[in-house]
Design an enzyme around this catalytic site. Structure first.
Site, PDB file in Angstrom:
ATOM      1  N   THR A  53       0.834  -1.200   0.000  1.00 34.47           N
ATOM      2  CA  THR A  53       0.000   0.000   0.000  1.00 34.47           C
ATOM      3  C   THR A  53       0.872   1.254   0.000  1.00 34.47           C
ATOM      4  O   THR A  53       1.837   1.328  -0.750  1.00 34.47           O
ATOM      5  CB  THR A  53      -1.005  -0.028   1.156  1.00 34.47           C
ATOM      6  OG1 THR A  53      -0.313  -0.046   2.416  1.00 34.47           O
ATOM      7  CG2 THR A  53      -1.903  -1.253   1.069  1.00 34.47           C
ATOM      8  N   ALA A  95       1.523  -3.453   4.346  1.00 30.87           N
ATOM      9  CA  ALA A  95       0.689  -2.280   4.565  1.00 30.87           C
ATOM     10  C   ALA A  95       1.531  -0.998   4.535  1.00 30.87           C
ATOM     11  O   ALA A  95       2.710  -1.012   4.173  1.00 30.87           O
ATOM     12  CB  ALA A  95      -0.068  -2.415   5.882  1.00 30.87           C
ATOM     13  N   HIS A  96       0.931   0.094   4.940  1.00 28.33           N
ATOM     14  CA  HIS A  96       1.534   1.419   4.796  1.00 28.33           C
ATOM     15  C   HIS A  96       2.795   1.598   5.646  1.00 28.33           C
ATOM     16  O   HIS A  96       2.926   1.060   6.746  1.00 28.33           O
ATOM     17  CB  HIS A  96       0.515   2.490   5.183  1.00 28.33           C
ATOM     18  CG  HIS A  96       0.081   2.409   6.619  1.00 28.33           C
ATOM     19  ND1 HIS A  96       0.733   3.079   7.635  1.00 28.33           N
ATOM     20  CD2 HIS A  96      -0.915   1.722   7.215  1.00 28.33           C
ATOM     21  CE1 HIS A  96       0.157   2.815   8.793  1.00 28.33           C
ATOM     22  NE2 HIS A  96      -0.854   1.995   8.563  1.00 28.33           N
ATOM     23  N   ASP A  97       3.726   2.343   5.092  1.00 26.67           N
ATOM     24  CA  ASP A  97       4.912   2.813   5.821  1.00 26.67           C
ATOM     25  C   ASP A  97       5.788   1.678   6.343  1.00 26.67           C
ATOM     26  O   ASP A  97       6.398   1.800   7.408  1.00 26.67           O
ATOM     27  CB  ASP A  97       4.500   3.737   6.973  1.00 26.67           C
ATOM     28  CG  ASP A  97       3.709   4.932   6.483  1.00 26.67           C
ATOM     29  OD1 ASP A  97       4.260   5.698   5.673  1.00 26.67           O
ATOM     30  OD2 ASP A  97       2.537   5.089   6.879  1.00 26.67           O
ATOM     31  N   HIS A 120       3.769   0.363   9.502  1.00 28.40           N
ATOM     32  CA  HIS A 120       4.977   0.786  10.228  1.00 28.40           C
ATOM     33  C   HIS A 120       5.806  -0.395  10.736  1.00 28.40           C
ATOM     34  O   HIS A 120       6.406  -0.319  11.811  1.00 28.40           O
ATOM     35  CB  HIS A 120       4.605   1.710  11.386  1.00 28.40           C
ATOM     36  CG  HIS A 120       4.063   3.029  10.949  1.00 28.40           C
ATOM     37  ND1 HIS A 120       4.856   4.032  10.439  1.00 28.40           N
ATOM     38  CD2 HIS A 120       2.782   3.505  10.928  1.00 28.40           C
ATOM     39  CE1 HIS A 120       4.098   5.077  10.130  1.00 28.40           C
ATOM     40  NE2 HIS A 120       2.845   4.790  10.415  1.00 28.40           N
TER      41      HIS A 120
END
Length: 213
Positions: free
Chosen positions: A121, A139-141, A159
Site C-alpha cells: 500500500t 501495509a503502509h509505511d 509501520h
C-alpha cells in the site's frame, strides 16, 4: 530496448519467475529470458524453461546488455550470489508479476522479485533483492531491507520494519510498529507482537524466542 535477463538459479523459484516473465511478455513488457546460470558443481539439466543453463559466469559477464535476477529463496544464499555477481560488474533487474499491486507512493529497489497477488500500500520501501512470495500484504509505511524474504501469505501491518536478510515463514503475521531484526527467522504461522532481535528465531502464537542469535 529489450531487457535481456539471466536467472541465477534453476530451482523452484526460477520456475515461478519463468512463469512471471511469460505473463509480463503477454502484458507487453519487453523482457527476454536468455537462460539460467548455476554453480558448476550444481547438478541441473542442460536447459531450463526452454532456455540454456549456463555454468560459466565469465561467458556472460562481459555483455553489458545482460541483467541478472537472483532466483534463490534463502536470504543468505541470495546475498552471496549478488556479491559474486557484483564482483564481475553484473547489473540487476527486478521481476514483478503483473498481478502485484504497488501503491503510487511506495517503491521497490533493483533486483527484487514479487510474485502474484502480493500487495504493497502507501509509503512503503522495499530494498534490493527482496523476495515477496504470492499473497503477501505489505501495509503502509513499511521498510523492508535488502535480501529479506517474505514467504507465501505473510501479512505485515503498518509501520513494520524488516531488517536485512530476515526470513518470514509462510503465513506469518506481524502487528503494527514491530521491528524484525537482521537475519532473524520467523516461523510459519507465527503471530509477531514483539520486536525480534537480530539473528533470533521465533515461533508460535504469540511468537516466542526459540533460538537466540
Amino acid at each position: 530496448m529489450t531487457e535481456r535477463l539471466v536467472l541465477y538459479g534453476a530451482g523452484a523459484l526460477a520456475s515461478e519467475i519463468v512463469d512471471v516473465l511469460v505473463r509480463l511478455r503477454s502484458a507487453g513488457a519487453d523482457k527476454e529470458l536468455l537462460g539460467c546460470l548455476i554453480d558448476p558443481t550444481y547438478e541441473a539439466p542442460e536447459s531450463f524453461g526452454g532456455r540454456p543453463v549456463f555454468r560459466d559466469l565469465g561467458a556472460l559477464s562481459g555483455d553489458d546488455s545482460v541483467r541478472f535476477v537472483v532466483a534463490l529463496g534463502d536470504p543468505g544464499a541470495r546475498a552471496r550470489a549478488v556479491e559474486r555477481l557484483e564482483a564481475v560488474g553484473a547489473r540487476f533487474s527486478s521481476v514483478i508479476d503483473p498481478a502485484v499491486l504497488i501503491g503510487a507512493s511506495s517503491s521497490v529497489a533493483e533486483g527484487s522479485v514479487m510474485l502474484a497477488h502480493a500487495s504493497v500500500t502507501a509509503g512503503s520501501r522495499l530494498g534490493r533483492h527482496v523476495l515477496v512470495n504470492p499473497g503477501c500484504t505489505i501495509a503502509h509505511d513499511n521498510q523492508i531491507a535488502d535480501f529479506a524474504t517474505l514467504s507465501p501469505g505473510v501479512h505485515l501491518a503498518g509501520h513494520v520494519t524488516v531488517e536485512a536478510g530476515a526470513f518470514l515463514g509462510t503465513g506469518a503475521c506481524v502487528i503494527p510498529g514491530i521491528r524484525i531484526g537482521a537475519r532473524a527467522f520467523v516461523g510459519a504461522g507465527s503471530i509477531v507482537i514483539r520486536n525480534v532481535a537480530p539473528g533470533h528465531t521465533v515461533l508460535g502464537n504469540p511468537a516466542r524466542v526459540l533460538r537466540r542469535g
